[in-house]
Design a protein around this motif. Sequence first.
Motif, PDB file in Angstrom:
ATOM      1  N   ILE A 178     -95.716-108.711  13.094  1.00 55.19           N
ATOM      2  CA  ILE A 178     -96.691-109.551  12.391  1.00 55.19           C
ATOM      3  C   ILE A 178     -96.420-109.523  10.883  1.00 55.19           C
ATOM      4  O   ILE A 178     -96.346-110.573  10.241  1.00 55.19           O
ATOM      5  CB  ILE A 178     -98.124-109.064  12.673  1.00 55.19           C
ATOM      6  CG1 ILE A 178     -98.423-109.141  14.170  1.00 55.19           C
ATOM      7  CG2 ILE A 178     -99.141-109.887  11.890  1.00 55.19           C
ATOM      8  CD1 ILE A 178     -98.410-110.532  14.735  1.00 55.19           C
ATOM      9  N   ALA A 179     -96.272-108.314  10.303  1.00 52.34           N
ATOM     10  CA  ALA A 179     -96.054-108.196   8.849  1.00 52.34           C
ATOM     11  C   ALA A 179     -95.460-106.825   8.549  1.00 52.34           C
ATOM     12  O   ALA A 179     -95.603-105.869   9.324  1.00 52.34           O
ATOM     13  CB  ALA A 179     -97.365-108.389   8.096  1.00 52.34           C
TER      14      ALA A 179
ATOM     15  N   ARG B 175     -94.028-108.389   3.464  1.00 53.15           N
ATOM     16  CA  ARG B 175     -93.390-109.496   4.182  1.00 53.15           C
ATOM     17  C   ARG B 175     -94.298-109.952   5.314  1.00 53.15           C
ATOM     18  O   ARG B 175     -94.927-109.138   5.971  1.00 53.15           O
ATOM     19  CB  ARG B 175     -92.042-109.057   4.745  1.00 53.15           C
ATOM     20  CG  ARG B 175     -91.349-110.139   5.581  1.00 53.15           C
ATOM     21  CD  ARG B 175     -90.097-109.595   6.243  1.00 53.15           C
ATOM     22  NE  ARG B 175     -89.489-110.592   7.121  1.00 53.15           N
ATOM     23  CZ  ARG B 175     -88.446-110.349   7.928  1.00 53.15           C
ATOM     24  NH1 ARG B 175     -87.912-109.126   7.955  1.00 53.15           N
ATOM     25  NH2 ARG B 175     -87.945-111.310   8.672  1.00 53.15           N
ATOM     26  N   VAL B 176     -94.351-111.261   5.526  1.00 57.52           N
ATOM     27  CA  VAL B 176     -95.110-111.836   6.651  1.00 57.52           C
ATOM     28  C   VAL B 176     -94.137-112.608   7.513  1.00 57.52           C
ATOM     29  O   VAL B 176     -93.373-113.448   7.012  1.00 57.52           O
ATOM     30  CB  VAL B 176     -96.242-112.754   6.153  1.00 57.52           C
ATOM     31  CG1 VAL B 176     -96.958-113.403   7.335  1.00 57.52           C
ATOM     32  CG2 VAL B 176     -97.225-111.975   5.303  1.00 57.52           C
ATOM     33  N   TYR B 177     -94.139-112.337   8.809  1.00 55.34           N
ATOM     34  CA  TYR B 177     -93.272-113.044   9.739  1.00 55.34           C
ATOM     35  C   TYR B 177     -93.864-114.430  10.042  1.00 55.34           C
ATOM     36  O   TYR B 177     -95.034-114.708   9.772  1.00 55.34           O
ATOM     37  CB  TYR B 177     -93.099-112.237  11.021  1.00 55.34           C
ATOM     38  CG  TYR B 177     -92.302-110.970  10.798  1.00 55.34           C
ATOM     39  CD1 TYR B 177     -90.934-110.946  11.029  1.00 55.34           C
ATOM     40  CD2 TYR B 177     -92.922-109.812  10.318  1.00 55.34           C
ATOM     41  CE1 TYR B 177     -90.200-109.780  10.810  1.00 55.34           C
ATOM     42  CE2 TYR B 177     -92.199-108.658  10.094  1.00 55.34           C
ATOM     43  CZ  TYR B 177     -90.836-108.645  10.340  1.00 55.34           C
ATOM     44  OH  TYR B 177     -90.101-107.500  10.110  1.00 55.34           O
TER      45      TYR B 177
ATOM     46  N   VAL C  79     -98.830-105.983   1.303  1.00 54.34           N
ATOM     47  CA  VAL C  79     -98.071-106.761   2.291  1.00 54.34           C
ATOM     48  C   VAL C  79     -96.770-107.169   1.612  1.00 54.34           C
ATOM     49  O   VAL C  79     -96.776-107.968   0.656  1.00 54.34           O
ATOM     50  CB  VAL C  79     -98.856-107.997   2.762  1.00 54.34           C
ATOM     51  CG1 VAL C  79     -98.026-108.814   3.741  1.00 54.34           C
ATOM     52  CG2 VAL C  79    -100.176-107.578   3.395  1.00 54.34           C
TER      53      VAL C  79
ATOM     54  N   ALA D 107    -102.928-111.732   7.147  1.00 56.00           N
ATOM     55  CA  ALA D 107    -101.836-111.100   6.395  1.00 56.00           C
ATOM     56  C   ALA D 107    -101.116-112.159   5.565  1.00 56.00           C
ATOM     57  O   ALA D 107    -100.637-113.154   6.096  1.00 56.00           O
ATOM     58  CB  ALA D 107    -100.858-110.424   7.353  1.00 56.00           C
ATOM     59  N   ARG D 108    -101.015-111.924   4.259  1.00 58.32           N
ATOM     60  CA  ARG D 108    -100.310-112.830   3.347  1.00 58.32           C
ATOM     61  C   ARG D 108     -99.449-111.980   2.402  1.00 58.32           C
ATOM     62  O   ARG D 108     -99.865-110.915   1.943  1.00 58.32           O
ATOM     63  CB  ARG D 108    -101.300-113.670   2.534  1.00 58.32           C
ATOM     64  CG  ARG D 108    -102.132-114.628   3.383  1.00 58.32           C
ATOM     65  CD  ARG D 108    -101.263-115.731   3.982  1.00 58.32           C
ATOM     66  NE  ARG D 108    -102.055-116.689   4.750  1.00 58.32           N
ATOM     67  CZ  ARG D 108    -102.251-116.614   6.055  1.00 58.32           C
ATOM     68  NH1 ARG D 108    -101.719-115.597   6.731  1.00 58.32           N
ATOM     69  NH2 ARG D 108    -102.961-117.526   6.681  1.00 58.32           N
ATOM     70  N   ALA D 109     -98.252-112.447   2.099  1.00 54.81           N
ATOM     71  CA  ALA D 109     -97.304-111.675   1.270  1.00 54.81           C
ATOM     72  C   ALA D 109     -97.897-111.383  -0.107  1.00 54.81           C
ATOM     73  O   ALA D 109     -98.468-112.274  -0.753  1.00 54.81           O
ATOM     74  CB  ALA D 109     -95.991-112.443   1.130  1.00 54.81           C
TER      75      ALA D 109
ATOM     76  N   LEU E  52    -105.310-114.604  11.539  1.00 53.29           N
ATOM     77  CA  LEU E  52    -104.177-114.005  10.838  1.00 53.29           C
ATOM     78  C   LEU E  52    -104.501-113.995   9.351  1.00 53.29           C
ATOM     79  O   LEU E  52    -104.537-115.041   8.710  1.00 53.29           O
ATOM     80  CB  LEU E  52    -102.895-114.790  11.112  1.00 53.29           C
ATOM     81  CG  LEU E  52    -101.629-114.250  10.464  1.00 53.29           C
ATOM     82  CD1 LEU E  52    -101.304-112.854  11.007  1.00 53.29           C
ATOM     83  CD2 LEU E  52    -100.458-115.192  10.718  1.00 53.29           C
TER      84      LEU E  52
ATOM     85  N   THR F 160     -93.543-101.755   9.775  1.00 52.89           N
ATOM     86  CA  THR F 160     -93.689-103.072  10.422  1.00 52.89           C
ATOM     87  C   THR F 160     -94.843-103.007  11.420  1.00 52.89           C
ATOM     88  O   THR F 160     -94.832-102.184  12.347  1.00 52.89           O
ATOM     89  CB  THR F 160     -92.403-103.486  11.146  1.00 52.89           C
ATOM     90  OG1 THR F 160     -91.321-103.548  10.185  1.00 52.89           O
ATOM     91  CG2 THR F 160     -92.575-104.842  11.816  1.00 52.89           C
TER      92      THR F 160
ATOM     93  N   LEU G 256    -105.696-107.332   9.788  1.00 47.14           N
ATOM     94  CA  LEU G 256    -104.590-108.231   9.499  1.00 47.14           C
ATOM     95  C   LEU G 256    -104.514-109.383  10.496  1.00 47.14           C
ATOM     96  O   LEU G 256    -104.176-110.506  10.124  1.00 47.14           O
ATOM     97  CB  LEU G 256    -103.272-107.450   9.522  1.00 47.14           C
ATOM     98  CG  LEU G 256    -103.144-106.314   8.505  1.00 47.14           C
ATOM     99  CD1 LEU G 256    -101.851-105.552   8.738  1.00 47.14           C
ATOM    100  CD2 LEU G 256    -103.191-106.857   7.094  1.00 47.14           C
TER     101      LEU G 256
END
Length: 496
Positions: free
Chosen positions: A157-158, A141-143, A139, A229-231, A227, A215, A241
Amino acid sequence: MTLDKSALRWGASILAVALLAGGTGYWAGHRQTPQSEATTPAGAGKVLYWYDPMFPNQKFDKPGKSPFMDMQLVPRYADGGSAGAAPTVAVDPAARQSLGLRVVAAKMGSLASALEVTGTIDFNQRDVAVIQARSGGFVSRVYARAPGDVVRAGAPIADLLLPEWGAAQTEYLSVRRLGKPDLTAAARQRLRLMGMSDGLIASVERSGRPNGVVTITTPISGTIQTLDARAGVTLAMGQTLAQVSGLSTVWLNAAVPEARAGDVRVGQNASTTLAGFPGERFAGRVIAILPTTQADSRTLTVRIELPNRDGRLRPGMFASVALGGDAKPALLVPSEAVIRTGRRTLVMLAAGDGRYHPAEVRIGREAGGETEILAGLSPGENVVVSGQFLIDSEASLSGIEARPIGGGAASATIAAPASKATLYETTGKIERITANSVTLSHEPVPALDWPAMTMTFALANPGIARGFKAGDRVRFGFDRPPAGPTLRHMAKVAGQ
């Protein structure tokens, strides 16, 4: 022996007083009111006979103690109903006025099968999107998203860095430069099987450079439930995710009492109101009736689907639901006239002249303060609407049996034929025989939950007891008409 004149005069006086007292007592004794009149309350009428409330079929011509129970006999007055009619409870006009008795006639009418229940809004579990990684990677980037956020379709989302995708795209670009259509098509198909979209493949073809950063977006509009998803997190292929639940439609789970399960069907229309939107109704339809019943509340769950185009219906909201149906003709009485005892359902019939007797009924739907009568009552029969519980208590104390279902209006005055009555059999010993009854010490009757006891049975036919005597052990059968337990047949036990 010689007595002087004064002594003789004194003795004559004593004799005269004694005779006068005796005559006065004799006259007073013959002037006493007869027992039947003395025990009659004012306005009650003449006493017809005395009886034991526990054995109302046995009649006595004078008061006293019951031979069956440790209690005094009760008088039956002339205005308490004739011996040939069904027993009733008589209420004089003054008592009717003080009790506020109201009588209403049973009538045919139209009863809509409306059912008012409650429920809660829930997510539509068929409208769920699970967002996963199609390949191993990282991951990058996470929005700015969090569980509970409402997102639209296509929202990012990421960003994922997928080395395998980058390598596969590089190979595809190399094969494409060879100019061989067959090899190019096979390489493109390989990218599709790895999970790449046609848009991503077209972008690689236009740029001529591999793109290993993808993306991830949500395919539907709705609420983010989870959620993960973590950077910087390392991902495995197929790892979840995020999970998004759609809000275009919602479910309303309504709790319907199991007794009304027959009034609900799939496809039925439903109208819903919510406290948050007063005066507004939301229309939906029943899409499922769940197969299990809640053991604690004895309700079944009916699933209703509601449109939610503006997103105002939020899961967790409390709602009132009206499940509608077509109006059907039915025999109706006011709901307050129905007496539910737990074992059966009764109404109190008004026979006229202040007389009342119970009747057993089978009820159906209930709406708008009216109850449908399926059996046990005929149109035009009058039922008591208020004060019926006091009359029912008096009928129970007097041993008055309710008119059975299927007896019809005529069964209020004519006992059912013996052939149609339920016959109970047991064994006992004859204690006493009269012209119209037999007293038996009998064994338990399991069908009636009766223990072993001594009781008196009326004779359906005096000939039944012919040839029997006290002390005989017999097998006998009886039924229970409104007049009381009645002997139908009797035979000596073999070997006596």
